[in-house]
Design an enzyme around this catalytic site. Structure first.
Site, PDB file in Angstrom:
ATOM      1  N   PRO A 118      23.135 -32.238  15.100  1.00 11.32           N
ATOM      2  CA  PRO A 118      22.304 -31.861  13.954  1.00 11.32           C
ATOM      3  C   PRO A 118      22.488 -32.791  12.762  1.00 11.32           C
ATOM      4  CG  PRO A 118      24.137 -30.351  14.213  1.00 11.32           C
ATOM      5  CD  PRO A 118      24.147 -31.230  15.415  1.00 11.32           C
ATOM      6  N   LYS A 152      27.102 -38.104  12.672  1.00  6.57           N
ATOM      7  CA  LYS A 152      26.777 -39.098  13.721  1.00  6.57           C
ATOM      8  C   LYS A 152      26.817 -40.515  13.141  1.00  6.57           C
ATOM      9  CE  LYS A 152      22.630 -37.429  14.353  1.00  6.57           C
ATOM     10  NZ  LYS A 152      22.617 -36.348  13.344  1.00  6.57           N
ATOM     11  N   ARG A 208      15.631 -43.996   2.580  1.00 10.07           N
ATOM     12  CA  ARG A 208      16.516 -43.472   1.535  1.00 10.07           C
ATOM     13  C   ARG A 208      16.956 -44.648   0.666  1.00 10.07           C
ATOM     14  NH1 ARG A 208      19.954 -40.291   6.018  1.00 10.07           N
ATOM     15  NH2 ARG A 208      18.546 -38.527   6.297  1.00 10.07           N
ATOM     16  N   ARG A 257      25.894 -34.966   0.869  1.00 12.07           N
ATOM     17  CA  ARG A 257      25.326 -36.308   1.086  1.00 12.07           C
ATOM     18  C   ARG A 257      24.239 -36.610   0.050  1.00 12.07           C
ATOM     19  NH1 ARG A 257      22.826 -37.678   6.902  1.00 12.07           N
ATOM     20  NH2 ARG A 257      21.027 -36.587   6.028  1.00 12.07           N
ATOM     21  N   ARG A 301      16.067 -29.028   7.804  1.00 11.51           N
ATOM     22  CA  ARG A 301      17.102 -29.582   8.666  1.00 11.51           C
ATOM     23  C   ARG A 301      18.077 -28.496   9.133  1.00 11.51           C
ATOM     24  NH1 ARG A 301      17.764 -35.495   8.188  1.00 11.51           N
ATOM     25  NH2 ARG A 301      15.720 -36.156   7.496  1.00 11.51           N
ATOM     26  N   ASN A 321      33.220 -32.440  15.316  1.00  9.02           N
ATOM     27  CA  ASN A 321      33.624 -33.296  14.199  1.00  9.02           C
ATOM     28  C   ASN A 321      34.151 -32.422  13.066  1.00  9.02           C
ATOM     29  OD1 ASN A 321      34.025 -35.343  12.378  1.00  9.02           O
ATOM     30  ND2 ASN A 321      31.849 -35.613  11.885  1.00  9.02           N
ATOM     31  N   ASP A 322      35.456 -32.052  13.185  1.00  6.47           N
ATOM     32  CA  ASP A 322      36.104 -31.284  12.121  1.00  6.47           C
ATOM     33  C   ASP A 322      36.776 -32.303  11.206  1.00  6.47           C
ATOM     34  OD1 ASP A 322      37.398 -29.509  10.546  1.00  6.47           O
ATOM     35  OD2 ASP A 322      38.250 -28.310  12.163  1.00  6.47           O
TER      36      ASP A 322
END
Ligand code: GDP
Ligand code: ADP
Length: 408
Positions: A143, A148, A175, A268, A279, A302-303
């Site tokens: 997600p 990623k 962006r 972010r 999203r 992904n902690d």
């Protein structure tokens, strides 16, 4: 359809002798596949700029001009053509560097058959042969906001000679820090839809209201550079790639919790509130699909970033020493004037004629085709080439003392 060239007037109308699958005269090579004879002309008299192909049908006695797909080789006066597995012809061009030397003309592969059905005509397809084994591409999905991009950047920074990023096309706006051609190829919906129709994309999907897609070229340029391709694509895209001819490793990155995902996405600060909501809605479905579909070979949580990165490296069997792994394939490989090609199993013996220098006694090469991968519309990969001394070595190049150079 023009007259048959003189060369074929006597030889093609009759049957080829049994066990002979090719003949050559002047610049033409004739390859027999069942009842058809594929005639390749090193100098294309009609088009001039590429090698020409036409087909003689022995059962009807007629010539046919096929639709020729794929990027075509430039004409060559000095080349050999050999039939492989009854569905493709290997063309070896003399006097050319390794990137222009080996070409495959597909005459009966599934790709060709499929296009014959769609186009209602005889089809042949070229693909360029590329030396060396490129490891399977890596598809990374998960997600939005899971990390990623962060993980991929770390991998590319630590292993710059090993990995290359597949630059996707997208219709979303760039962006602030994103550069065209580096992060994405930013494009218009109309243009992208037309290119999808033209078959330029390996996969595409509508994600968060925009089109995203991986072009065939995006993956090929990475592999051409001898690097392993990394694709950052959504779950729909991963499913399309799984169904395509591209063999890849599929990794799903999952967040430790939904709350943490939302926190990262907000921190972010690249999306509007509306886009964040969209999203997050999509994330729920992606998490369910990612974890339950059996589509992914590996699921990594992904902690803590460093822990996840270590797991990713382990999954890809990367060790520190691999960072500086040398390239084993030569930058250029030049075939000289004559190069009769003969078949021995999956290995082709290429003889480049007499050596020019005393020290260059070795100009017989083995082209190993046992690991061929891919093909039209992309490249045919997995060609390995090494020099042997025909007086002392077997086709595997055994007898190291006499091996003047070895590239595999
Ligand atoms: N199917 C597909 N998905 C893509 C492609 N490129 C990016 N995506 C996915 O599109 C989604 C949105 O990407 P992006 O707009 O960069 O946002 P981000 O993932 O939040 O950084 C992500 O899930 C990407 O993995 C592509 O070429 N094909
Ligand atoms: N393990 C992690 N812990 C905390 N923050 C992370 C972690 N991994 C990534 N981030 C941060 O989360 C945000 C989203 O990461 P990003 O790589 O852009 O996600 P994606 O490419 O999946 O959309 C970025 O600000 C990044 O720095």
């Amino acid at each position: 359809m023009g007259e048959a060239p003189a060369f074929f007037a006597d030889s093609l109308m009759g049957d080829f002798p049994k066990k002979v699958d090719s003949k050559s005269k002047g610049n033409e090579r004739a390859i027999v596949v069942g009842s058809k004879i594929y005639v390749i002309d090193g100098v294309d008299h009609e088009l001039g700029s590429t090698i020409g192909v036409r087909i003689f049908d022995k059962s009807s006695g007629e010539w046919r001009i096929p639709i020729v797909l794929g990027a075509k080789p430039k004409p060559s006066k000095d080349y050999s053509a050999v039939l492989l597995n009854d569905d493709r012809v290997l063309v070896v061009r003399g006097n050319s560097g390794s990137s222009e030397c080996f070409w495959f003309l597909e005459v009966g592969t599934p790709f060709v058959r499929q296009h014959e059905k769609t186009l209602g005509n005889e089809v042949v397809a070229w693909s360029k042969g590329v030396l060396g084994n490129v490891e399977k591409p890596i598809v990374i999905s998960g997600p939005s906001g899971v990390g990623k991009g962060t993980l991929i950047s770390k991998l590319m920074k630590d292993f710059p000679s090993m990995f290359g990023f597949s630059v996707s096309h997208t219709t979303r706006a760039p962006r602030a820090k994103e550069q065209n051609g580096i992060h994405y190829h930013f494009t218009d919906r109309n243009v992208m839809e037309r290119e999808v129709k033209d078959g330029k994309f390996l996969e595409f999907a509508s994600v968060h209201g925009n089109l995203y897609g991986t072009s065939v070229e995006a993956v090929e340029v990475v592999a051409d550079a001898g690097k392993r391709c990394m694709l950052d694509i959504d779950v729909q895209g991963a499913r399309s790639v799984r169904a395509s001819a591209l063999e890849a490793i599929f990794i799903f990155i999952s967040p430790p919790s939904f709350e943490e995902l939302e926190k990262r996405l907000r921190a972010r600060a690249t999306e509007t509130e509306e886009q964040i909501q969209k999203r997050l809605r999509n994330a729920r479905a992606e998490l369910e699909q990612g974890k339950s579909s059996g589509l992914f070979d590996h699921i990594l949580v992904n902690d803590d970033l460093e822990t996840c990165y270590e797991k990713l490296k382990n999954t890809l069997c990367l060790r520190e020493a691999a960072k500086s792994a040398p390239k084993t394939i030569p930058e250029s490989f030049n075939l000289s004037i004559e190069h009769p090609v003969s078949k021995i199993d999956q290995k082709l013996l290429i003889n480049c004629g007499a050596a020019e220098h005393e020290n260059a006694s070795n100009n017989t090469y083995i082209l190993d085709l046992s690991l061929l991968k891919g093909g039209a519309p992309g490249r045919t990969r997995g060609l390995n080439i090494y020099a042997i001394n025909p007086l002392t070595d077997d086709v595997n190049g055994n007898n190291q003392l006499n091996l003047t150079s070895r590239f595999d």
